[in-house]
Each structure stands twice: as C-alpha cells, then as structure tokens.
Design a protein around this motif. Structure first.
Motif, PDB file in Angstrom:
ATOM      1  N   ARG A   1     -62.261 -19.456  10.710  1.00  0.00           N
ATOM      2  CA  ARG A   1     -61.993 -18.093   8.981  1.00  0.00           C
ATOM      3  C   ARG A   1     -60.393 -18.099   9.013  1.00  0.00           C
ATOM      4  N   ASP A   2     -60.270 -17.174   7.905  1.00  0.00           N
ATOM      5  CA  ASP A   2     -59.267 -16.869   7.137  1.00  0.00           C
ATOM      6  C   ASP A   2     -58.062 -15.802   9.215  1.00  0.00           C
ATOM      7  N   HIS A   3     -56.747 -15.998   8.623  1.00  0.00           N
ATOM      8  CA  HIS A   3     -56.074 -15.389   9.021  1.00  0.00           C
ATOM      9  C   HIS A   3     -56.772 -16.026  10.742  1.00  0.00           C
ATOM     10  N   SER A   4     -56.759 -17.926  11.590  1.00  0.00           N
ATOM     11  CA  SER A   4     -57.050 -17.460  12.655  1.00  0.00           C
ATOM     12  C   SER A   4     -55.905 -19.099  13.153  1.00  0.00           C
ATOM     13  N   ALA A   5     -55.320 -18.996  11.895  1.00  0.00           N
ATOM     14  CA  ALA A   5     -54.347 -20.183  12.703  1.00  0.00           C
ATOM     15  C   ALA A   5     -53.291 -20.369  13.597  1.00  0.00           C
ATOM     16  N   ALA A   6     -53.225 -20.855  14.590  1.00  0.00           N
ATOM     17  CA  ALA A   6     -52.657 -21.544  16.049  1.00  0.00           C
ATOM     18  C   ALA A   6     -52.266 -22.804  15.702  1.00  0.00           C
ATOM     19  N   ARG A   7     -51.039 -22.174  17.228  1.00  0.00           N
ATOM     20  CA  ARG A   7     -50.666 -23.748  17.472  1.00  0.00           C
ATOM     21  C   ARG A   7     -49.831 -23.561  19.187  1.00  0.00           C
ATOM     22  N   ARG A   8     -50.468 -24.556  19.739  1.00  0.00           N
ATOM     23  CA  ARG A   8     -50.575 -24.482  21.135  1.00  0.00           C
ATOM     24  C   ARG A   8     -49.693 -26.119  21.761  1.00  0.00           C
ATOM     25  N   GLU A   9     -48.865 -25.916  22.599  1.00  0.00           N
ATOM     26  CA  GLU A   9     -47.511 -27.251  23.078  1.00  0.00           C
ATOM     27  C   GLU A   9     -47.786 -26.895  24.259  1.00  0.00           C
ATOM     28  N   SER A  10     -48.200 -27.917  25.315  1.00  0.00           N
ATOM     29  CA  SER A  10     -48.584 -27.632  26.398  1.00  0.00           C
ATOM     30  C   SER A  10     -47.789 -29.143  27.518  1.00  0.00           C
ATOM     31  N   GLY A  11     -47.345 -28.199  28.858  1.00  0.00           N
ATOM     32  CA  GLY A  11     -46.942 -29.728  29.933  1.00  0.00           C
ATOM     33  C   GLY A  11     -47.468 -29.728  30.793  1.00  0.00           C
TER      34      GLY A  11
END
Length: 709
Positions: free
Chosen positions: A210-220
């Motif tokens: 959807r519009d306005h639904s960008a995301a980024r996830r960093e995990s360790g």
C-alpha cells in the motif's frame, strides 16, 4: 445459499487422510526422528505422548521470505496469524479466539524465545524481534495447559534458537520480489571445544504493497553455549532489533477498500503516521544435572525497548481537550526478570514420574510521554509535551507441574500456577484540566489444570484436559477511565476462563501424524470497548463470553518425496451476555446495545491450510498451497465483516551440492489468481477504518547458500 471457502479443503483432507492410511502397506515405511517439545510439560516429551494440543514447526521449506512469524504458523490449527503488511504494527496472532481484540501488539497469547519472555507482565507482547534465520523450531501450545504460563495464556508460542552444529556452517541468503521486498541474511553456527555458537544478522526492507507503508528492519541474534562439564551448561542469548520510521498506512473503510485497496486514509499522509522501534535484550540460562533424578535451571534476562509513534489524532482534538495526551507516543521501556525451576524425574509407585516446580518474576518500567503531533501549522512533527508518567508492572508467580504414567496405557498430567500482577502509575504531568492520574491496582489468580491421556492402541492416543485461566487488562487498556475521570481504570476486572478439550492423536504409520480436537472456553469479565473519544479508547467488562470449536490437522508422506500438510479450524466465538457499546469516534458513553450471541470481532468462523510439496534433499523442489479464511466480524455490533477468501501459491526451486557447498535457488508466486482480499482487520476502529488489504499476485526469487567444513 452461502458456503464457507474452507469446506473444499476439509473434503480434500478427509480423502487424502484415508488414502494415506490405507496405502501404508503398499510402500516401505520411512524412518523419521520424532519431534520433541518442552513447552507443554517443561520437560522433553514427544508431542504424541502429551495430553494437550501442541505442535512443533521446524525450519520451513526452502523458498520463503521467512521474515514474519506468520509464515511459520500457517499449518497449525487453532492459530490465526495475519501478516498485516504494516511493519508499524506487529503480526496479528490469536489462538482459539484469544488475542483477537488486539489492535496493535499481541495480547492474550504468551510469547517466548529460548525460554525468555517476549510478553510483558501485563500480557502484551511482540514478535518483531523473533529471529527466524537462526531458529531451530517453533512450538505452539493451545488449550488449558497454556494457563501454567501465567497471565494472558490463551495459548503459548515459543521460538527456540538452534544450537551450534558440528561441522561448522556458514549460511548466506538473499531474496527479493514484489513491492520492493528484499531480505539478506548471514548466519554462522558451529562448535569449538566446550563452546557452541549460532550468530545471525539480517536486513529486510520493503516499499510496501500500500501507499505509505515502506519499512526497514535490522535484526541480530546470538546464542552462545558453554558446556562447563557433563552436568552443567551456561547459555547466553543476545538479541537486537532496529525498525526506523516504519510507515503506518492505517486501515481503510469498506468504501475506500473497494475503490482502491492500495490507498491510505488521507490523515496518514497529513500526519506522516509512522513508528520507530529500537530494542536490545540479553538472557543467561544456567542448567545443572544434580543426579540421575534431579536437575535445575535458572534463567535471568534484561532488555531495553524504545518506541516512538506518530498518530493521526487531529490537531483540533488536541487543542480542544486539556487532558488529551497528544498525537505522538514516546515509550522508554526497561524490563527484566528471571525463572528458577527444579525438575525431578524418577518413579512414583514404580511408574515413571516427572515433576517441575519453580518461581518466576518479571518486571517492566515504562516512561510514557505524549506530545502534540504539530508545531504551529506544521503537522506530523513532535510538539508540546502533553503526557509524562512512569508506569510499572510486575508479576511474581509460583508453579508446579507433574506427569505420571500410572499404567502402560494411561498418563496423568496436572499442575497449578499462582500469579500476582501489580500495576502502578506515577503522573508527572499535572496541569489545569489535566489532574493527577497516579494510581495502582493489583490482581491475583490461581490456575489449576488436569489432563489424562489414554493409549487406545500404539497408533492412537486419546486425551482430555480441563483448567482455569485468567487475563489482566494491559497498561493500554488501564490507561483511561470510561467516565473520563483521573487515574487508571481501577474498575476493570481481569477476565477468568474455564477451558476444556478432548482430542485424538493418530500415527498410523511412520511419516503420518493426524489430530482432531474439540474445545470450549467460557469466560467471564471479557474485555471489550466502552468508548472512543478524542483518540482515546476505554474498556469495560462483559459478563460472559464463549469460544468453542473443532480443529484438525494432517501431516503425511503420500509417496517418495511427496508430502501433504492440512489444517482446519472451525470456531464459534460469541458474547453470551448483552451490553452497551459505542459506534462512533465521538461517542462519550456506551449507548448502543449489543445482543447476546453476537460474534466476538476479529475471530473468523473458520480457517484452513493445505500444501502439497515435492522434493528431496537435492534436485528439483515444487509445491502448491492454499490459505482459506472465513468471514471475520470487525466490530462488537457485528454490523460489518471482512469477507472470506481462498488464495493459492506456487513454489519451485533446485538444490545442488558441490564439495562443501549447498546451493538452493527458488522462486514463488503468491495469490496466483490476483484476488483482492482483506489480510487483517483493526477491531472496533473508532473511525470505521477496519480493513487492512493484502497484496494481489506477488513474486519472490532468491538463493540460499550453505558452506560446511
């Protein structure tokens, strides 16, 4: 006449199971190691011999994105795990209807990683930090025995990180596809003398369906084990998560969804709704075998989690209400606790007997601040302070659980847990029109559970169990009073339930496992929405509610390298007492009647899963699967619902091994027919934006590499 979209899966499943059983003598049996679970009894047991509904999901088949826990839970009956396509909110999970009311986070279901709680003492948890790349398995416990994990135990989900391997391995994975989805991960696991290790880092990003639904996830995630000697082991588990400015597209009304499912509510753009999460956690586990009969385990953990969320509460609402807490939420959390457990395993009256007894303590200190989401005419930014408080909740529990094989064909299980949960809030923002909201409230309950398993035959085990459970309000639900007075909602009572189930487990041959279970849970003082006003939601207790249904599953090998997996759940979840509720965002007091017998929102009538997979350790891989979801009510009145659906997926790939390398290339297509569906729902949304659309047809390609010495 309407038909459930799940029924065709059930008919196919019955036919497949019959074919599997009657064909068992037509081909040689395959020898498979039986899975072992610990969540149900706190000691190692085979699921087939446990008097409870518990499933274990090992590493998923090659060829998945494997970012969200929902990808692991599709094949487990009784579980609804919805990928919201919204990384500003967590995966939506409910078990047998418990946890369905949650609009964010996970409530009503206890969450653990390697025995370390991922649920806070108030019952609210999250799985965003679950590291699936390094996981060995996920265990899911349903039914009465879940109550032995304390507050909000409508079910238990526990992830276990894999131990280090011998010889050492290095794993690299890259996958990408539609909507800008991209995942890259690196994992190293091995054994060096008395030390074993499993270390993983991963990166995921998406542009969003959807519009306005960008995301980024960093995990360790890191798990380090030290085998001190033959009887003692020390394990360190470290975890870190960073989700910066994940955009929140909010929900859509039915009209908006039908016009354009990819759009967002205009206020999402106006206020740039978004959420950031930063978390670090460490846990230390010490295990010692004292002698052949006695052992003990001590676990301690500590973590920090900060959350900043920009909401879409209108500027005018904040200006007109002196007590409004603003449109920016800033949470700083410090949490920790421990668990000490003694296990006795020997004989009682000449029969095998196991007893686990222990104490658990969990504590959360939260600094909650609220700010305006505007400065002058600039919207979606942090403005003036509107809320400042220190919230603390802790629990102190004692538990004991025993398993006794009283005869060759009979096993008894039982246990009890006493829980004390205490909330306190210290208001540090007192002004005209915003009085002191400080206060405290305590809850306690004792939860007994009994079960029995009867071995009808070597291939068939019948079981039954009964128990009590309870669920306190979370801090989010205690935060505001329905009468708009100052202080916590002291009038809210914990929900108490009586749960029962009877089930049949079948293993007609090696490589085939089937289960069917009937269950019922009667609750009193169920929590439901009372009012929605000015961005604040308040809650009330409903006298009686009921969840009952049937779940069935089948996992079988049909032929060489051909496997079938089926799961089906039918669930009736209803309010059994009438009550009043609000139906609009401006409702200041409940004024609309809800009739007894109305469906509890967020709970589908039925859901099912089917998958047919072909492939060996090497060579070509292929699979087809189907996910079906029944209609889901979205509000307490039952006046609107998300329609049911069935979507199909295809996967394929090729696995080759050369020298020290294993190379797996794969591709996948989801929602082949490109159907428009509602992926998840926002229960009782005050603006009527209940619906979170799921993507249409999507594609995924990737490669996973493994190197062994």
């Amino acid at each position: 006449m309407s038909h459930s979209p799940v029924r065709p899966l059930v008919a196919c499943g019955m036919a497949a199971f019959a074919a599997s059983v009657f064909a068992q003598d037509a081909r040689p049996a395959r020898t498979n190691l039986a899975p072992v679970v610990v969540t149900a009894t706190r000691t190692a047991q085979e699921p087939f011999d446990v008097a409870a509904a518990i499933d274990v999901v090992a590493t998923p088949p090659d060829g998945t994105l494997d970012v969200n826990l929902s990808e692991r839970l599709q094949s487990i009956p009784g579980v609804v795990a919805r990928d919201r396509q919204n990384y500003a909110q967590d995966t939506q999970i409910s078990i047998r209807g418990f946890g369905a009311r949650s609009t964010f986070g996970i409530r009503g279901v206890r969450l653990y990683t390697d025995g370390i709680p991922a649920s806070m003492p108030d019952g609210q948890g999250q799985v965003s930090h679950f590291n699936l790349d390094s996981a060995d398995r996920v265990e899911v416990l349903r039914g009465p025995f879940s109550a032995l994990y304390g507050n909000a135990s409508g079910g238990v989900i526990q992830l276990f990180t894999a131990d280090g391997t011998e010889p050492p391995e290095v794993r690299l994975g890259v996958a990408g596809g539609s909507n800008g989805n991209f995942r890259v991960s690196a994992n190293a696991r091995g054994v060096e003398g008395p030390i074993d290790y499993n270390v993983d880092v991963s990166h995921f990003r998406t542009s969003g369906y959807r519009d306005h639904s960008a995301a980024r996830r960093e995990s360790g995630n890191a798990k380090l084990g030290w085998q001190i000697d033959d009887d003692r082991k020390l394990t360190l588990v470290l975890n870190a998560l960073d989700v910066p400015d994940a955009q929140d597209p909010l929900g859509l009304t039915r009209a908006q969804y039908q016009a354009n499912p990819r759009q967002v509510a205009s206020v999402a753009d106006t206020y740039n709704t978004r959420k950031s999460v930063d978390q670090q956690q460490a846990g230390l586990i010490y295990e010692q075998r004292v002698n052949d009969a006695n052992s003990f385990r001590v676990m301690g953990y500590y973590g920090q989690r900060s959350v900043t969320q920009y909401l879409s509460i209108p500027k005018a609402t904040q200006l007109s209400q002196p007590g409004n807490s603003g449109g920016v939420v800033d949470l700083g959390n410090e949490y920790g606790g421990g668990d000490a457990r003694w296990v006795y395993s020997d004989q009682l009256a000449g029969r095998p007997f196991e007893l686990a007894a222990g104490v658990a303590y969990d504590n959360q200190n939260q600094h909650r601040q609220g700010y305006n989401n505007f400065v002058g005419d600039t919207l979606g930014v942090r403005g003036l302070l509107r809320r400042d408080e220190i919230d603390r909740v802790y629990d102190f529990d004692q538990y004991a659980q025993a398993t006794w094989r009283v005869a060759d064909d009979w096993t008894l299980m039982g246990g009890v847990r006493h829980s004390t949960v205490k909330f306190g809030s210290k208001d540090r923002f007192i002004a005209k029109g915003n009085p002191d909201d400080s206060g405290r409230v305590d809850y306690s309950a004792t939860s007994p559970v009994l079960g029995v398993l009867y071995r009808i035959a070597p291939i068939a085990h019948l079981y039954a169990n009964w128990g009590k459970g309870f669920e306190t309000p979370t801090f989010s639900e205690l935060g505001y009073r329905a009468d708009r007075g100052a202080g916590l909602a002291f009038d809210l009572r914990p929900s108490h339930s009586r749960n029962a189930e009877v089930g049949l487990k079948l293993q007609p041959r090696d490589g085939t496992h089937a289960e069917i279970a009937l269950f019922r849970a009667d609750s009193r003082d169920e929590l439901a929405v009372a009012t929605n006003l000015g961005g604040r939601t308040t809650y009330q207790n409903i006298a009686r509610s009921r969840r009952q249904g049937v779940e069935a599953s089948l996992d079988t090998t049909l032929a060489s390298n051909l496997k079938l997996v089926l799961a089906y759940t039918h669930l009736q979840a209803t309010f059994r007492s009438p009550f009043l509720t609000c139906v609009s965002a401006g409702c200041a007091a409940p004024d609309t009647p809800v009739a007894a017998g109305t469906r509890i929102p967020g709970v589908p009538r039925s859901n099912g899963y089917a998958a047919l997979r072909y492939g060996a350790e090497r060579g070509w891989q292929a699979g087809i699967d189907a996910n079906a979801m029944g209609a889901t009510s979205v509000n307490d009145l039952g006046t609107e619902s998300a329609p049911g659906y069935v979507v199909f997926g295809l996967s394929g790939g090729y696995v080759t091994e050369r020298d020290h390398w294993r190379i797996n290339t794969f591709a996948r297509v989801d929602n082949i027919a490109d159907r428009h569906t509602i992926g998840s729902v926002i229960v009782n949304d005050g603006n009527g934006r209940y619906y979170e659309p799921a993507p249409g047809r999507t594609f995924l390609v990737g490669v996973d590499l493994r190197w062994k010495e």
